[in-house]
Enzyme design. Sequence first.
Site, PDB file in Angstrom:
ATOM      1  N   PHE A   1      -2.606 -29.529   0.658  1.00  0.00           N
ATOM      2  CA  PHE A   1      -1.627 -28.440   1.473  1.00  0.00           C
ATOM      3  C   PHE A   1      -1.171 -27.393   0.593  1.00  0.00           C
ATOM      4  CE2 PHE A   1      -0.473 -32.539   3.797  1.00  0.00           C
ATOM      5  CZ  PHE A   1      -1.530 -32.269   4.754  1.00  0.00           C
TER       6      PHE A   1
ATOM      7  N   HIS B   1       0.763  -1.156   0.098  1.00  0.00           N
ATOM      8  CA  HIS B   1      -0.157   0.081  -0.041  1.00  0.00           C
ATOM      9  C   HIS B   1       0.966   1.222   0.117  1.00  0.00           C
ATOM     10  CE1 HIS B   1       0.536  -1.371   4.118  1.00  0.00           C
ATOM     11  NE2 HIS B   1       0.684  -0.175   4.417  1.00  0.00           N
TER      12      HIS B   1
ATOM     13  N   GLU C   1       4.212 -24.091   3.290  1.00  0.00           N
ATOM     14  CA  GLU C   1       3.751 -23.831   1.776  1.00  0.00           C
ATOM     15  C   GLU C   1       3.538 -22.715   1.580  1.00  0.00           C
ATOM     16  OE1 GLU C   1       2.117 -25.540   4.374  1.00  0.00           O
ATOM     17  OE2 GLU C   1       2.689 -27.574   3.888  1.00  0.00           O
TER      18      GLU C   1
END
Lengths: 623, 623
Positions: free
Chosen positions: A393, A79, A368
């Site tokens: 996963f 942002h 992951e």
Amino acid sequence: MTAMPQSATPTSKIAALAEKARILRIHSLRMTTAAGSGHPTSCLSAAEIMAALFFDAMKFDPKNPNALAGDRFVMSKGHAAPILYAALAEAGVIPVSRLMTLRTIGSELEGHPTPWIPGVDAATGSLGQGLSVGAGLAIGAKRQGSDAHVFVLMGDGEMAEGSVWEAAEFAAHYDVDNLIAIGDVNGLGQSQRTMYDHDAEVYQRKFESEGWTAEVVDGHDLNAVLAALGRGIASQGRPHAILARTEKGHGVSFLADKDGWHGKAVPADLLVKALAELEPVPAIIPDDGKSCARKSLAVPPDFAAPSALTYKLGESIATREAYGTALARLGEVNERIIAIDGDVKNSTFAETFQKQFSDRLIQGFIAEQNMVSVALGLAAQNLVPFVATFACFLARAFDQVRMAGISHSNINLCGSHAGISIGEDGPSQMALEDLAAFRAIPGAAILYPSDAVSTEKLVECMARRPGIAYLRTSRPKTAVLYANDEKFPIPGLKVVCKSAEDRATVIGAGVTLYEALKAADQLKAKGIAIRVIDLYCVKPLDTAALLENVRATGGCVVTVEDHYPEGGIGETVLAALAEAGVTVKAAKLAVDRVPHSGLAPELLEKFGISANHIVAAVERLAK
Amino acid sequence: MTAMPQSATPTSKIAALAEKARILRIHSLRMTTAAGSGHPTSCLSAAEIMAALFFDAMKFDPKNPNALAGDRFVMSKGHAAPILYAALAEAGVIPVSRLMTLRTIGSELEGHPTPWIPGVDAATGSLGQGLSVGAGLAIGAKRQGSDAHVFVLMGDGEMAEGSVWEAAEFAAHYDVDNLIAIGDVNGLGQSQRTMYDHDAEVYQRKFESEGWTAEVVDGHDLNAVLAALGRGIASQGRPHAILARTEKGHGVSFLADKDGWHGKAVPADLLVKALAELEPVPAIIPDDGKSCARKSLAVPPDFAAPSALTYKLGESIATREAYGTALARLGEVNERIIAIDGDVKNSTFAETFQKQFSDRLIQGFIAEQNMVSVALGLAAQNLVPFVATFACFLARAFDQVRMAGISHSNINLCGSHAGISIGEDGPSQMALEDLAAFRAIPGAAILYPSDAVSTEKLVECMARRPGIAYLRTSRPKTAVLYANDEKFPIPGLKVVCKSAEDRATVIGAGVTLYEALKAADQLKAKGIAIRVIDLYCVKPLDTAALLENVRATGGCVVTVEDHYPEGGIGETVLAALAEAGVTVKAAKLAVDRVPHSGLAPELLEKFGISANHIVAAVERLAK
């Protein structure tokens, strides 16, 4: 604040950087007021950091800011895009005249960074992903002999994201000492003060507990920031974190450390007041309307054809096993291929690749999110990453995959152990929503091979293709169906079984293709011929071939998938037929509730996707 | 190992617990060998920990193990399910005779824990989620006056997941001192040694950096484990972590700390050898075939009707704003409602609820994974959690939502700022894949209101309904379309605009419903009447009403959605029509590529989902 010795920096350099910081603040305020939205105060806290980075610490070619040789910057707190654009402009990467086009539909300068902008390697704006991307960039540089550094600027709010700490432990484990993390600790979140407010020492302790060197500095003291960056660049063996205590809105009295200003442009009347505090204010350079976007994003480098396949028809090999073999075979002809594992390499068969190329498998451990974002960083260094874990996963990294889609990144994902055919491990290990989730990533290829030959060919396609590709592999062994020289174009499908008398088209993939073939035998014994389609490429869909076959069987169609009913093979096929105006008699066989542990054949039967269910559906429709 | 004073535990108690640990090992080995799969060695490392917990530290009623008053246990390392089942059996929660049914299709004892088993609050098996669930359970207990404790057993491999550290920072921030984390540091992952092997002190430092008290113990020394648990239970003001150094496969010489045994049942011949090391071995109690599964899972407690609505037709209110108002209105009549925020409460309007009930909004900061799993824990204490953040950021918790689906948990999710209609912030902030992802969660209700009245009514439905519900709200203000007493059943749809001459059915929701209404006006001026449907309930789909309307317009149907083309409104509608055998002339309008920053109306036009595009589609189809 840690009492680290500050190196002496000439006053003239500090003055020049302070001037840059002032200009970056002016740009950030003016751009967002012109746009009527944006996050100026989140930019102002980082002005000295950005000035120190772009006009002193970082070494890069403004004409080629994404080069392997150059330092890279990741704006993880996406942002704060305006100050990144301002820094890129002042550094000569993009024209200053473009800045005032921020957030307009014709501008490459979007609300959050996207990779069409030179100097941007990854779309950011979903917080907490930048450090992993940076780790990937840094490892990618090192592996290719570059001594460049990678700098990642994070907000303090975003350091609540667990993915940041996956990146931290990963970077420390691999001694990624060309990675420098900078925390912009302005203490203010969007809706309230952050978890630790200005207690930057908490973040320092966290980084240190992960094995980093870390220090707290005054983020508005250019001497301190420069010295800290110098220590980060000089760091050997360990990544370095700089926790910069700052003020949101710093530099403008009525914005500084004030609540209620997050994500708000300063109204025009207040902008005058703000700029008065930052005088002298340079004139706005008018935009010439020309986009400075990159012409195109990277395409994976070409490579020689791999060795020929030597499978025998009917041989029994799991597609997950063929994935590992394919990767190893491709590894021989494409040295850019890198495997990333989540400690399941003996299940996904990524270990086959590792056995041949031990230094080209990166162990990501059980994290992951970080694996996917590291892959994105590696791809941005023109490597060809293949991330593999259990398909279920990969759901853990869905937001990272989403952002990789927006980044138009060339990453390859392999999800093994799809569906109920894994059997006894039960529902938590059965991916049954992966097709739905990954199909919704723009531009992604969704590949679902049934046999070893198609797996091998599709893995090669993935390595050559730009954009995200997802390969769904299965646990059970399945018979080789195709000759070694069969081609598997994207899009495409295979008609595996066909006659002029076919009364229904049955569409499967993976384990359900074999159920369809069993059903064809059973139905043949009853005098009913069916056409069986292997939908190895679920997306993009080969609509023309689909229509041709379904029309040839009088619109009678049965889809059968080891997936929930939503967003998978059945919906994509039936919606395509409806859109084409084909009248169908259809059955959509899928796993319609949370499944259970059991033997795979029992589960296929119980949850409605076995040969028996296909036979019943065809008999019902084709009567 | 930390040098903490050990309290003296009577030898007889230690001997009794050692005996329990021995029995738990025997059960774990026999169950998995009988099943032919499973993770016996991951059970064996935890045998002393489980014995100490279930037969000394934990206070609970075996006949009602999920009661508010009792201590709870979360097996975060879900693959160690057999030893959990063994402990539950030995504790009298389930019959010992059921153990040997492990992993069979007729057994409630699945490969990984599922909440049909008494004593299990959450399905586990996707690693790293248990500590957040435990935090939710612990907070849920405290808020309802229970002084119970919650114990969470994690593996060391799973502590690489960032979600664990989101839970850790969260539990410390809120002084959740009735939460005790236990790390089973056996040093062995699935495919290799873990990141830190047996260096349990690294985890200790990490927990300490998060503000926990933490200690390392020998996980096979019952005295040490009991003392540590005692310190955890006694802890005031801070959650306590016990890092138990263990051996995978401990207790059987040929399994202990040996690689290559992860996820493998011991073959029958070796089981004999293993059991010989654990003698005396009790006889197997034969199964009587009766399931011990819970009859049903919790339904949210009933509550009185909230105050009547007082909206005015045509009034302009964003659905996200109505969400906050609805929550506050329901909060008055249902004290179980708890809001969870990801530091965006001023955007999602959860702050409206907070202003009225300041102690009933839990600030989750920017850590979406933890928010969802904490909600699951709260729901398991019969609270009614509403998690709200930007819809795109719920993608971060997709795996947690997946597991909540398997848990049949009563959690409510609100995703705000859906789609391109958010405008200038750009693609990273635009949820365009949320319908696809969340529709694929079994049993989930997917709700997409267009106006304030429907939002309010649907939020009430969510609070009453068992299972997961997802509410998609929009950023722009939209006109109130419905009377305050309108009902919004699930499933259901509203025909907003209808005549006997309708030549097409246009189906929208959220901002696209208003585009459809604009298109209806434009088409009326051209002499073409259309039917407009508000598909406020995307799942379950009201197929009967859909068919009736589409048939009434000659099969001519246009879907229009602020979502990617895959897995959303278009696909569910068209697939349902195809399955019903309806011949359609269809157009599916959706955002078909990565979008861009811009003004909302510009984006609706550019990306093909504006009134103009609907008009063109109807004209093309209905000519």
